[in-house]
Scaffold this motif. Structure first.
Motif, PDB file in Angstrom:
ATOM      1  N   ALA A   1      -3.128  -2.772  -2.056  1.00  0.00           N
ATOM      2  CA  ALA A   1      -3.287  -1.394  -2.710  1.00  0.00           C
ATOM      3  C   ALA A   1      -4.112  -1.514  -3.950  1.00  0.00           C
ATOM      4  O   ALA A   1      -3.852  -2.586  -4.582  1.00  0.00           O
ATOM      5  CB  ALA A   1      -2.053  -0.751  -3.001  1.00  0.00           C
ATOM      6  N   PRO A   2      -4.884  -0.754  -4.415  1.00  0.00           N
ATOM      7  CA  PRO A   2      -5.622  -0.777  -5.677  1.00  0.00           C
ATOM      8  C   PRO A   2      -4.988  -0.768  -6.807  1.00  0.00           C
ATOM      9  O   PRO A   2      -3.766  -0.057  -6.907  1.00  0.00           O
ATOM     10  CB  PRO A   2      -6.627   0.474  -5.638  1.00  0.00           C
ATOM     11  CG  PRO A   2      -6.753   0.803  -4.205  1.00  0.00           C
ATOM     12  CD  PRO A   2      -5.465   0.641  -3.621  1.00  0.00           C
ATOM     13  N   PRO A   3      -4.910  -1.664  -7.766  1.00  0.00           N
ATOM     14  CA  PRO A   3      -4.032  -1.682  -8.811  1.00  0.00           C
ATOM     15  C   PRO A   3      -4.530  -0.521  -9.897  1.00  0.00           C
ATOM     16  O   PRO A   3      -5.495  -0.011  -9.692  1.00  0.00           O
ATOM     17  CB  PRO A   3      -4.380  -3.001  -9.612  1.00  0.00           C
ATOM     18  CG  PRO A   3      -5.900  -3.106  -9.159  1.00  0.00           C
ATOM     19  CD  PRO A   3      -5.800  -2.644  -7.848  1.00  0.00           C
TER      20      PRO A   3
ATOM     21  N   GLU B   1       0.733  -1.238  -0.137  1.00  0.00           N
ATOM     22  CA  GLU B   1       0.082   0.074   0.053  1.00  0.00           C
ATOM     23  C   GLU B   1       0.899   1.235  -0.140  1.00  0.00           C
ATOM     24  O   GLU B   1       0.512   2.291  -0.414  1.00  0.00           O
ATOM     25  CB  GLU B   1      -1.058   0.171   1.142  1.00  0.00           C
ATOM     26  CG  GLU B   1      -1.894  -1.265   1.122  1.00  0.00           C
ATOM     27  CD  GLU B   1      -3.151  -1.022   2.219  1.00  0.00           C
ATOM     28  OE1 GLU B   1      -2.779  -0.445   3.409  1.00  0.00           O
ATOM     29  OE2 GLU B   1      -3.882  -1.786   2.083  1.00  0.00           O
TER      30      GLU B   1
ATOM     31  N   SER C   1     -10.288  -9.401 -10.335  1.00  0.00           N
ATOM     32  CA  SER C   1     -11.276  -8.813  -9.264  1.00  0.00           C
ATOM     33  C   SER C   1     -10.261  -8.336  -8.317  1.00  0.00           C
ATOM     34  O   SER C   1      -9.139  -8.641  -8.200  1.00  0.00           O
ATOM     35  CB  SER C   1     -11.975  -9.943  -8.720  1.00  0.00           C
ATOM     36  OG  SER C   1     -11.516 -10.956  -8.101  1.00  0.00           O
ATOM     37  N   ILE C   2     -10.863  -7.441  -7.524  1.00  0.00           N
ATOM     38  CA  ILE C   2     -10.116  -6.787  -6.525  1.00  0.00           C
ATOM     39  C   ILE C   2     -10.636  -6.971  -5.133  1.00  0.00           C
ATOM     40  O   ILE C   2     -12.204  -6.935  -5.142  1.00  0.00           O
ATOM     41  CB  ILE C   2      -9.933  -5.333  -6.588  1.00  0.00           C
ATOM     42  CG1 ILE C   2      -9.456  -4.757  -7.977  1.00  0.00           C
ATOM     43  CG2 ILE C   2      -9.354  -4.597  -5.571  1.00  0.00           C
ATOM     44  CD1 ILE C   2      -9.614  -3.239  -8.280  1.00  0.00           C
TER      45      ILE C   2
ATOM     46  N   ALA D   1     -10.454  -7.069  -0.552  1.00  0.00           N
ATOM     47  CA  ALA D   1      -9.598  -6.618   0.529  1.00  0.00           C
ATOM     48  C   ALA D   1      -8.842  -7.604   0.932  1.00  0.00           C
ATOM     49  O   ALA D   1      -9.309  -8.900   1.082  1.00  0.00           O
ATOM     50  CB  ALA D   1     -10.623  -6.202   1.575  1.00  0.00           C
TER      51      ALA D   1
ATOM     52  N   PHE E   1      -6.334  -9.158  -7.126  1.00  0.00           N
ATOM     53  CA  PHE E   1      -5.604  -8.145  -6.618  1.00  0.00           C
ATOM     54  C   PHE E   1      -6.218  -7.759  -4.959  1.00  0.00           C
ATOM     55  O   PHE E   1      -7.197  -7.652  -4.761  1.00  0.00           O
ATOM     56  CB  PHE E   1      -5.596  -6.699  -7.415  1.00  0.00           C
ATOM     57  CG  PHE E   1      -5.142  -6.692  -8.614  1.00  0.00           C
ATOM     58  CD1 PHE E   1      -3.706  -6.580  -8.870  1.00  0.00           C
ATOM     59  CD2 PHE E   1      -5.954  -7.008  -9.747  1.00  0.00           C
ATOM     60  CE1 PHE E   1      -3.098  -6.770 -10.135  1.00  0.00           C
ATOM     61  CE2 PHE E   1      -5.160  -7.148 -11.167  1.00  0.00           C
ATOM     62  CZ  PHE E   1      -3.898  -7.051 -11.230  1.00  0.00           C
ATOM     63  N   THR E   2      -5.033  -7.860  -4.240  1.00  0.00           N
ATOM     64  CA  THR E   2      -5.118  -7.438  -2.933  1.00  0.00           C
ATOM     65  C   THR E   2      -4.242  -6.251  -2.306  1.00  0.00           C
ATOM     66  O   THR E   2      -3.227  -5.887  -3.163  1.00  0.00           O
ATOM     67  CB  THR E   2      -5.002  -8.691  -1.858  1.00  0.00           C
ATOM     68  OG1 THR E   2      -3.769  -8.958  -1.672  1.00  0.00           O
ATOM     69  CG2 THR E   2      -5.963  -9.736  -2.354  1.00  0.00           C
TER      70      THR E   2
END
Length: 409
Positions: free
Chosen positions: A74-76, A45, A88-89, A91, A71-72
């Motif tokens: 930080a947002p890509p 992050e 998908s994203i 937490a 993805f976990t």
């Protein structure tokens, strides 16, 4: 080593127990649609040196077009999610139960942790299931500054990681110090942004190269007005031992040209303006190329380049990217003002691939030193290796992740 391992294992166990006692509510995670292998990709992050996630995703998809990603962390970045990507994203789970639920729901083949933020619950749950965990692009500088308790947790996590792909020698040493099996630590270099060389009119390059044959040429790219004055003074000093040297000033705001011409005249130098379509003669000391459209030409002609905007503040065009001259074989001089391209400057300096100067006197010394062809060639070769090595590093990360994921098929 056994005395160090026990506290690390205990610290990690206690940390996870505490997290389990206060579970964090999370949303149900579903795997992206498709039949391809699924990789969990955790992004730090607050990374010390944000890696080019989009380039890594492209490298993975090039090898496995049907790959799926979650993805976990930080947002890509948006560019890391190309059209058609099955991703998908989610937490990042903070407690053991949440991590197990994510693994049960998505059935990943591997976890790639990108950066130096190691998620304890997720790493532990993956290794408990016998699934591989790969750590890449982690400088581990923060871990070395942590207190004893958090440091023990990090050591417990490091011993669970199956492969550490270290970006530099310092990171590799830090991983081993934290307890990583030396056989699992591989030095691959940093992921650098790969930039195509700037274009050039080849006929013009050949013609100028013939005119300037035998002359030492160096370039100041997009200098501020104070830097232009410092460069001219350094060039005047260079002429004392290399009277045929030519300085090219390129990428200049139009309003600074009169002041630069006045400085040239005050120093007793002869200059020619590129905008007047004149080629430099044997008696000219300075070529003033006002615009930036031919920067690819100047980088190719000049074996030494000072990157403007890095030494003395002032009016100027935006600083150029340091990989531009690096990709074209020019040895680089720069100052300490490197915020505009901080990550790339850090990579170049860390690889002894650029000459850092702190003031005008240092600039003059560097210009004199690098007028020796062997010194310039050594620096330029190191810079070229840095700026072109990113593609090979990306391939190595992608290959390692997919090879370890295949074992779980």
């Amino acid at each position: 080593m056994a005395l160090l391992q026990a506290p690390a294992k205990l610290a990690l166990w206690l940390h996870l127990r505490r997290r389990a006692a206060v579970p964090v509510p999370g949303h149900a995670v579903a795997a992206p649609p498709g039949e391809g292998p699924l990789i969990l990709l955790h992004l730090a992050e607050q990374p010390d040196d944000p890696p080019p996630v989009a380039a890594l995703v492209r490298a993975l998809l090039h090898r496995r077009p049907n790959l799926r990603l979650i993805f976990t962390g930080a947002p890509p970045p948006a560019e890391a999610l190309p059209s058609g990507l099955r991703a998908s994203i989610a937490a990042c789970p903070q407690d053991p139960a949440g991590a197990r639920q994510m693994i049960d729901a998505t059935r990943p083949r591997a976890l790639l942790v990108l950066g130096d933020q190691m998620p304890p619950a997720l790493i532990s749950a993956m290794t408990d299931e016998g699934l591989p965990v790969i750590l890449a692009e982690a400088r581990l500088t923060r871990q070395q500054r942590r207190g004893p308790w958090r440091g023990a947790i990090d050591r417990g996590l490091m011993r669970r990681i199956d492969r550490v792909l270290a970006p530099d020698l310092t990171a590799a040493a830090a991983a081993r110090h934290m307890g990583a099996d030396p056989a699992k630590v591989e030095l691959i270099g940093p992921v650098t942004e790969t930039r195509p060389p700037l274009p050039v009119n080849e006929a013009e390059r050949r013609a100028l190269a013939q005119i300037l044959a035998g002359r030492h040429i160096w370039l100041a790219a997009a200098p501020t007005l104070p830097e232009a004055r410092a460069v001219l003074a350094a060039h005047q000093a260079t002429l004392q031992h290399n009277h045929r040297a030519l300085l090219i000033l390129a990428g200049l705001p139009p309003q600074t040209i009169p002041a630069i011409q006045a400085e040239v005249q005050a120093l007793g130098l002869a200059a020619v303006l590129r905008s007047e379509d004149d080629d430099p003669s044997a008696d000219d000391h300075v070529l003033i190329a006002e615009d930036s459209y031919e920067m690819g030409l100047w980088y190719r002609l000049a074996p030494v380049c000072f990157m403007g905007g890095t030494l003395l503040p002032g009016e100027a065009l935006p600083p150029r990217h340091p990989f531009e001259p690096a990709a074209l074989g020019s040895a680089i001089i720069h100052g300490p003002l490197t915020d505009a391209h901080g990550a790339e400057w850090g990579q170049l300096d860390g690889a002894s691939a650029a000459r850092l100067v702190l003031d005008s006197n240092g600039l003059a010394r560097a210009a004199a030193d690098l007028s020796a062809p062997d010194q310039a060639a050594l620096l330029a070769g190191n810079a070229w290796s840095v700026c072109t090595g990113g593609a090979a590093v990306l391939r190595r990360i992608a290959d390692t992740v997919l090879q370890m994921a295949e074992v779980q098929a």
